[in-house]
Design a protein around this motif. Sequence first.
Motif, PDB file in Angstrom:
ATOM      1  N   GLY A 256       0.811  -1.206   0.000  1.00 51.81           N
ATOM      2  CA  GLY A 256       0.000   0.000   0.000  1.00 51.81           C
ATOM      3  C   GLY A 256       0.842   1.252   0.000  1.00 51.81           C
ATOM      4  O   GLY A 256       2.075   1.210   0.021  1.00 51.81           O
ATOM      5  N   HIS A 257       0.156   2.373  -0.031  1.00 50.90           N
ATOM      6  CA  HIS A 257       0.772   3.699  -0.005  1.00 50.90           C
ATOM      7  C   HIS A 257       0.444   4.299   1.350  1.00 50.90           C
ATOM      8  O   HIS A 257      -0.717   4.586   1.641  1.00 50.90           O
ATOM      9  N   TRP A 258       1.449   4.474   2.180  1.00 52.32           N
ATOM     10  CA  TRP A 258       1.280   4.855   3.584  1.00 52.32           C
ATOM     11  C   TRP A 258       1.870   6.235   3.830  1.00 52.32           C
ATOM     12  O   TRP A 258       2.939   6.558   3.319  1.00 52.32           O
ATOM     13  N   CYS A 259       1.189   7.058   4.645  1.00 51.25           N
ATOM     14  CA  CYS A 259       1.619   8.444   4.865  1.00 51.25           C
ATOM     15  C   CYS A 259       1.588   8.842   6.334  1.00 51.25           C
ATOM     16  O   CYS A 259       0.752   8.365   7.099  1.00 51.25           O
ATOM     17  N   ILE A 260       2.503   9.741   6.668  1.00 52.38           N
ATOM     18  CA  ILE A 260       2.522  10.440   7.952  1.00 52.38           C
ATOM     19  C   ILE A 260       2.560  11.922   7.621  1.00 52.38           C
ATOM     20  O   ILE A 260       3.408  12.358   6.840  1.00 52.38           O
ATOM     21  N   GLU A 261       1.653  12.679   8.197  1.00 57.23           N
ATOM     22  CA  GLU A 261       1.635  14.127   7.995  1.00 57.23           C
ATOM     23  C   GLU A 261       1.689  14.790   9.366  1.00 57.23           C
ATOM     24  O   GLU A 261       0.865  14.508  10.224  1.00 57.23           O
ATOM     25  N   ASP A 262       2.674  15.640   9.584  1.00 55.17           N
ATOM     26  CA  ASP A 262       2.678  16.474  10.782  1.00 55.17           C
ATOM     27  C   ASP A 262       3.272  17.830  10.412  1.00 55.17           C
ATOM     28  O   ASP A 262       3.606  18.069   9.256  1.00 55.17           O
ATOM     29  N   THR A 263       3.404  18.704  11.370  1.00 63.09           N
ATOM     30  CA  THR A 263       3.845  20.068  11.057  1.00 63.09           C
ATOM     31  C   THR A 263       5.305  20.137  10.634  1.00 63.09           C
ATOM     32  O   THR A 263       5.693  21.027   9.890  1.00 63.09           O
TER      33      THR A 263
ATOM     34  N   VAL B 141       5.949  12.082   5.532  1.00 66.68           N
ATOM     35  CA  VAL B 141       6.642  10.833   5.217  1.00 66.68           C
ATOM     36  C   VAL B 141       5.713   9.952   4.399  1.00 66.68           C
ATOM     37  O   VAL B 141       4.549   9.779   4.757  1.00 66.68           O
ATOM     38  N   GLU B 142       6.223   9.410   3.302  1.00 64.11           N
ATOM     39  CA  GLU B 142       5.491   8.448   2.485  1.00 64.11           C
ATOM     40  C   GLU B 142       6.284   7.148   2.452  1.00 64.11           C
ATOM     41  O   GLU B 142       7.507   7.173   2.319  1.00 64.11           O
ATOM     42  N   GLU B 143       5.587   6.035   2.567  1.00 63.67           N
ATOM     43  CA  GLU B 143       6.216   4.730   2.376  1.00 63.67           C
ATOM     44  C   GLU B 143       5.293   3.941   1.469  1.00 63.67           C
ATOM     45  O   GLU B 143       4.092   3.860   1.725  1.00 63.67           O
ATOM     46  N   TYR B 144       5.839   3.400   0.413  1.00 65.73           N
ATOM     47  CA  TYR B 144       5.048   2.646  -0.546  1.00 65.73           C
ATOM     48  C   TYR B 144       5.624   1.247  -0.657  1.00 65.73           C
ATOM     49  O   TYR B 144       6.818   1.076  -0.925  1.00 65.73           O
ATOM     50  N   TRP B 145       4.770   0.237  -0.429  1.00 69.11           N
ATOM     51  CA  TRP B 145       5.154  -1.164  -0.585  1.00 69.11           C
ATOM     52  C   TRP B 145       4.337  -1.770  -1.709  1.00 69.11           C
ATOM     53  O   TRP B 145       3.104  -1.738  -1.668  1.00 69.11           O
TER      54      TRP B 145
ATOM     55  N   ALA C  10      -4.157   1.234   9.081  1.00 69.49           N
ATOM     56  CA  ALA C  10      -2.901   1.831   9.543  1.00 69.49           C
ATOM     57  C   ALA C  10      -1.770   0.805   9.478  1.00 69.49           C
ATOM     58  O   ALA C  10      -1.990  -0.395   9.616  1.00 69.49           O
ATOM     59  N   LEU C  11      -0.576   1.313   9.232  1.00 71.66           N
ATOM     60  CA  LEU C  11       0.634   0.497   9.240  1.00 71.66           C
ATOM     61  C   LEU C  11       1.592   1.153  10.228  1.00 71.66           C
ATOM     62  O   LEU C  11       1.896   2.340  10.104  1.00 71.66           O
ATOM     63  N   HIS C  12       2.027   0.390  11.210  1.00 78.48           N
ATOM     64  CA  HIS C  12       2.934   0.917  12.220  1.00 78.48           C
ATOM     65  C   HIS C  12       4.303   0.282  12.010  1.00 78.48           C
ATOM     66  O   HIS C  12       4.421  -0.938  11.938  1.00 78.48           O
ATOM     67  N   ALA C  13       5.311   1.122  11.890  1.00 80.38           N
ATOM     68  CA  ALA C  13       6.687   0.647  11.768  1.00 80.38           C
ATOM     69  C   ALA C  13       7.456   1.147  12.979  1.00 80.38           C
ATOM     70  O   ALA C  13       7.114   2.179  13.572  1.00 80.38           O
ATOM     71  N   GLU C  14       8.483   0.401  13.323  1.00 84.15           N
ATOM     72  CA  GLU C  14       9.293   0.798  14.472  1.00 84.15           C
ATOM     73  C   GLU C  14      10.711   0.313  14.226  1.00 84.15           C
ATOM     74  O   GLU C  14      10.923  -0.821  13.801  1.00 84.15           O
TER      75      GLU C  14
ATOM     76  N   HIS D 265       3.903   5.946  12.572  1.00 84.83           N
ATOM     77  CA  HIS D 265       2.490   5.572  12.546  1.00 84.83           C
ATOM     78  C   HIS D 265       1.882   6.066  11.236  1.00 84.83           C
ATOM     79  O   HIS D 265       1.520   7.229  11.116  1.00 84.83           O
ATOM     80  N   TYR D 266       1.804   5.165  10.257  1.00 80.62           N
ATOM     81  CA  TYR D 266       1.301   5.497   8.936  1.00 80.62           C
ATOM     82  C   TYR D 266      -0.202   5.253   8.843  1.00 80.62           C
ATOM     83  O   TYR D 266      -0.721   4.327   9.445  1.00 80.62           O
ATOM     84  N   GLU D 267      -0.851   6.074   8.047  1.00 77.24           N
ATOM     85  CA  GLU D 267      -2.243   5.866   7.646  1.00 77.24           C
ATOM     86  C   GLU D 267      -2.241   5.695   6.125  1.00 77.24           C
ATOM     87  O   GLU D 267      -1.307   6.163   5.457  1.00 77.24           O
ATOM     88  N   ALA D 268      -3.258   5.051   5.591  1.00 77.19           N
ATOM     89  CA  ALA D 268      -3.363   4.923   4.141  1.00 77.19           C
ATOM     90  C   ALA D 268      -3.427   6.334   3.537  1.00 77.19           C
ATOM     91  O   ALA D 268      -4.165   7.189   4.034  1.00 77.19           O
TER      92      ALA D 268
END
Length: 152
Positions: A32-39, A43-47, A127-131, A147-150
């Motif tokens: 999927g295409h996963w995103c994190i948005e903050d101020t 961050v985008e992660e695509y698998w 959601a996809l959580h990576a650590e 902490h990614y969301e679609a």
Amino acid sequence: MKRRTLIVALLLGAVALPARTSESDDLAWMAGHWCIEDTARSVEEYWMAPHGGTLLGVSRTLKGERTAEFEFMRIMRVDGVQTFIAQPGGIPPTSFKRTAGGADWVRFENPKHDFPKRVEYRRKGHALHAEVSGPGPDGKNLVLPFHYEACR
């Protein structure tokens, strides 16, 4: 079966395609295409979905309109073990062997690497959580969560 008839049958679900049997298919939940948005950053992660025994991934971190970081990733069998291979910034690859996992999570580790020593992914709904974790500058364990969301 004629080609046109086969295509129609496939579209109608009348012909079953062979099931994928690759071990990498057990990680299809990562696709999927996963995103994190903050101020401070985006961050985008695509698998890509697993195919041919390999999952391919790419990520990038933007600060404003500038690409601050990027990484090429893949998961494939190496010496008989599922292995996460990371290339942040395009540097030579670092491998992390799968040490644990389940229906919606996977852990990879490389105790010889400086940081991180562990990479983990978990899927929870949309959601996809990576650590990533390992020794920080002070020698204590440092955990960096993502902490990614679609993506929309």
